[in-house]
Design a protein around this motif. Sequence first.
Motif, short mmCIF file in Angstrom:
data_model
loop_
_atom_site.label_atom_id
_atom_site.label_comp_id
_atom_site.label_asym_id
_atom_site.label_seq_id
_atom_site.Cartn_x
_atom_site.Cartn_y
_atom_site.Cartn_z
N LEU A 126 -5.54 3.61 1.15
CA LEU A 126 -4.29 3.69 1.92
C LEU A 126 -4.13 5.05 2.58
O LEU A 126 -4.65 6.05 2.11
N ARG A 127 -3.37 5.05 3.66
CA ARG A 127 -2.96 6.29 4.32
C ARG A 127 -1.57 6.07 4.89
O ARG A 127 -1.15 4.94 5.12
N ILE A 128 -0.84 7.16 5.13
CA ILE A 128 0.49 7.06 5.73
C ILE A 128 0.36 6.48 7.14
O ILE A 128 -0.52 6.88 7.91
N HIS A 129 1.20 5.51 7.47
CA HIS A 129 1.17 4.93 8.82
C HIS A 129 1.78 5.91 9.81
O HIS A 129 2.88 6.42 9.61
N ARG A 130 1.04 6.17 10.89
CA ARG A 130 1.53 7.06 11.95
C ARG A 130 1.37 6.38 13.30
O ARG A 130 0.45 5.62 13.53
N GLU A 131 2.31 6.70 14.20
CA GLU A 131 2.26 6.19 15.58
C GLU A 131 1.88 7.34 16.51
O GLU A 131 2.36 8.47 16.35
N TRP A 132 1.03 7.04 17.49
CA TRP A 132 0.65 8.02 18.52
C TRP A 132 1.61 7.85 19.69
O TRP A 132 1.49 6.92 20.48
#
Length: 361
Positions: free
Chosen positions: A125-131
Amino acid sequence: MGDLDLFSKGMEVEVCSDDVGLRGAWFTATVLRSNLKKNKICVEYKTLIANEKDNKPLREFVNVVNLRPIPPREIQRSFQSSDEVDAYHNDGWWEGVVIKVLDNSRYSVYFRSGKEQIDFNESQLRIHREWVNGIWVPPMMEEEEKKKVEELPFSQQKKQVEKKKKNQKVEKKEELPLSQQQQKVEKKEELPLSQQQHKQVQKMKKNQNKTSSKLEVEFNEGMHVEVSSDEEGFVGAWYTATVVKVIGKNRFLVEYQTLRTDDESELLKEEVDDLHIRPPPPEVPQVDSFSRLEEVDAMYHDGWWVGVISKVLGNSRYIVYFREGNEEIEFGSSQLRLHQDWINGKWLRLSEALLREVKEV
């Protein structure tokens, strides 16, 4: 999401797909070349193959809006219920929500796109990020910067700490009354969210999960509901309907309130399963204004479509970005509502903190 000048030959990127069954996933790839006329870029995937016979990596031209840089790396961390994450599954990173913390650093993740729940190790898992507009939202955690400082010689660490304290004092002096804050919301929205703001968001998500009550719902005849569809062109929308009949276990005949048959002679009736039906979202206090990056539902083409506020226009008008259709449309505030998720029989407002954090700055 992207710009041709940003993606140079040899650069590692992530690519999303509009194909049914692959929505919500990002796959790693390498940039090979670009096509300026068609605004497309040729990439070679790292985990996808062209065919099983020769096992060669898949190459294809993709629209530049479907590309983004590789998200920043972060130190290993634990997750909490309601955290939005990306989970590595089927050779790609899929967007989901942590709905349960298990033993031994394992987590149960719910995927909206497939309406399924899967368990993962922390390392998957990783933190969800938006570009968004050339920046990652949310930005790196405060602990990431702290680690970088700790790697410096002691004398430089001290300078960094003193500089941070000085900046905090300046920020405190610049605090404004609420009325003036609201006048400057649009300018503040152009800046990336601070690490402290992100920390507050995570804390609020944790508290929200504790107060969410489990709803035991039986969908009976005559009950008002909302229904979704996996058909292409309808993904991401919820339509109001009424349960006409309960058909066996977990299947229902519904009559839509806004959709009609092809000949327009009567309201459309359709069978749906329990994965595509939910109660109407609970009413929430009327919001005076929405903020950039806030997740909302927009009334469009007779249904409620989930989107994200990409720009605040003023006069209660907003530009909303829809991931599924990769388009932006303008709406008035009366056509919008706060987005809520129906997960395992309870309502969660995962984007509630985004509204508060901007107003609390």
